[in-house]
Design a protein around this motif. Sequence first.
Motif, PDB file in Angstrom:
ATOM      1  N   VAL A  24      42.787  28.590  38.314  1.00  0.00           N
ATOM      2  CA  VAL A  24      43.412  29.249  39.329  1.00  0.00           C
ATOM      3  C   VAL A  24      44.941  29.148  39.415  1.00  0.00           C
ATOM      4  O   VAL A  24      45.728  29.895  39.654  1.00  0.00           O
ATOM      5  CB  VAL A  24      42.886  28.852  40.722  1.00  0.00           C
ATOM      6  N   LYS A  25      45.425  27.834  39.100  1.00  0.00           N
ATOM      7  CA  LYS A  25      46.660  27.344  38.963  1.00  0.00           C
ATOM      8  C   LYS A  25      47.515  28.035  38.031  1.00  0.00           C
ATOM      9  O   LYS A  25      48.605  28.619  38.092  1.00  0.00           O
ATOM     10  CB  LYS A  25      46.936  25.890  38.718  1.00  0.00           C
ATOM     11  N   MET A  28      47.918  31.814  39.219  1.00  0.00           N
ATOM     12  CA  MET A  28      49.183  31.686  40.340  1.00  0.00           C
ATOM     13  C   MET A  28      50.351  31.657  39.575  1.00  0.00           C
ATOM     14  O   MET A  28      51.204  32.304  39.946  1.00  0.00           O
ATOM     15  CB  MET A  28      48.847  30.528  41.158  1.00  0.00           C
ATOM     16  N   LYS A  29      50.618  30.762  38.469  1.00  0.00           N
ATOM     17  CA  LYS A  29      51.727  30.761  37.777  1.00  0.00           C
ATOM     18  C   LYS A  29      52.098  31.878  36.916  1.00  0.00           C
ATOM     19  O   LYS A  29      53.253  31.890  36.123  1.00  0.00           O
ATOM     20  CB  LYS A  29      51.910  29.380  37.057  1.00  0.00           C
ATOM     21  N   ASP A  31      52.759  34.630  37.975  1.00  0.00           N
ATOM     22  CA  ASP A  31      53.957  35.050  38.816  1.00  0.00           C
ATOM     23  C   ASP A  31      55.232  34.446  38.536  1.00  0.00           C
ATOM     24  O   ASP A  31      55.327  33.120  38.933  1.00  0.00           O
ATOM     25  CB  ASP A  31      53.539  35.231  40.257  1.00  0.00           C
ATOM     26  N   VAL A  34      56.523  32.125  41.123  1.00  0.00           N
ATOM     27  CA  VAL A  34      55.494  30.819  41.633  1.00  0.00           C
ATOM     28  C   VAL A  34      55.954  29.773  40.489  1.00  0.00           C
ATOM     29  O   VAL A  34      56.095  29.928  39.268  1.00  0.00           O
ATOM     30  CB  VAL A  34      54.238  31.075  41.544  1.00  0.00           C
ATOM     31  N   VAL A  37      52.785  24.593  42.547  1.00  0.00           N
ATOM     32  CA  VAL A  37      51.742  25.156  43.342  1.00  0.00           C
ATOM     33  C   VAL A  37      51.274  23.789  44.129  1.00  0.00           C
ATOM     34  O   VAL A  37      50.741  22.828  43.431  1.00  0.00           O
ATOM     35  CB  VAL A  37      50.563  25.486  42.483  1.00  0.00           C
ATOM     36  N   LEU A  42      46.455  25.400  46.538  1.00  0.00           N
ATOM     37  CA  LEU A  42      45.569  25.578  45.467  1.00  0.00           C
ATOM     38  C   LEU A  42      44.218  25.397  46.003  1.00  0.00           C
ATOM     39  O   LEU A  42      43.312  26.275  45.382  1.00  0.00           O
ATOM     40  CB  LEU A  42      45.954  24.806  44.300  1.00  0.00           C
ATOM     41  N   ILE A  45      43.390  28.719  48.247  1.00  0.00           N
ATOM     42  CA  ILE A  45      43.342  29.793  47.390  1.00  0.00           C
ATOM     43  C   ILE A  45      42.074  29.949  46.708  1.00  0.00           C
ATOM     44  O   ILE A  45      41.510  30.678  46.729  1.00  0.00           O
ATOM     45  CB  ILE A  45      44.587  30.044  46.531  1.00  0.00           C
ATOM     46  N   THR A  49      39.017  32.459  47.216  1.00  0.00           N
ATOM     47  CA  THR A  49      38.428  33.223  45.948  1.00  0.00           C
ATOM     48  C   THR A  49      37.072  33.125  46.166  1.00  0.00           C
ATOM     49  O   THR A  49      36.135  34.194  45.884  1.00  0.00           O
ATOM     50  CB  THR A  49      38.992  32.702  44.879  1.00  0.00           C
TER      51      THR A  49
END
Length: 133
Positions: A24-25, A28-29, A31, A34, A37, A42, A45, A49
């Motif tokens: 997940v991290k 997210m990264k 983007d 970002v 995190v 974390l 999210i 999810t």
Amino acid sequence: MAEELPEENGVERTCRLQIPTGRVKKIMKIDDEVKKVNSEALFLISRSTELFLEFLAEKSAEVAVEKKRKTVKLEHLRLAVKRHRPTSDFLLDSLPMPSQPSHQPSKASRSRSDDKPVPHGTRKIDAFFQKCT
């Protein structure tokens, strides 16, 4: 990662995540905006999810049962998403259109699912999870 939940009947509960938070991290990264995190973000999210996927799975299974099917297919997922307006607003356009079966090949002549071409404008999720070299 476990998060403590409020006590219930004097017993402290914890919430264990099923989704790998490291993945997940990484997602997210992707983007560029970002950089870092926060662990609480974390967790939230990841948990959100999981709950969303659980919701989609339940609704899709309900549609499959309505259609008297034992296997949840893309058409069941699409119908479940269509029925839930908030989800439909952002997700329906991202789901691939179900293919129209022209003929059903026998099991012996079917190739592995890895060999199937992906719909236009999409890519296989396996590509994301492969390690970069």
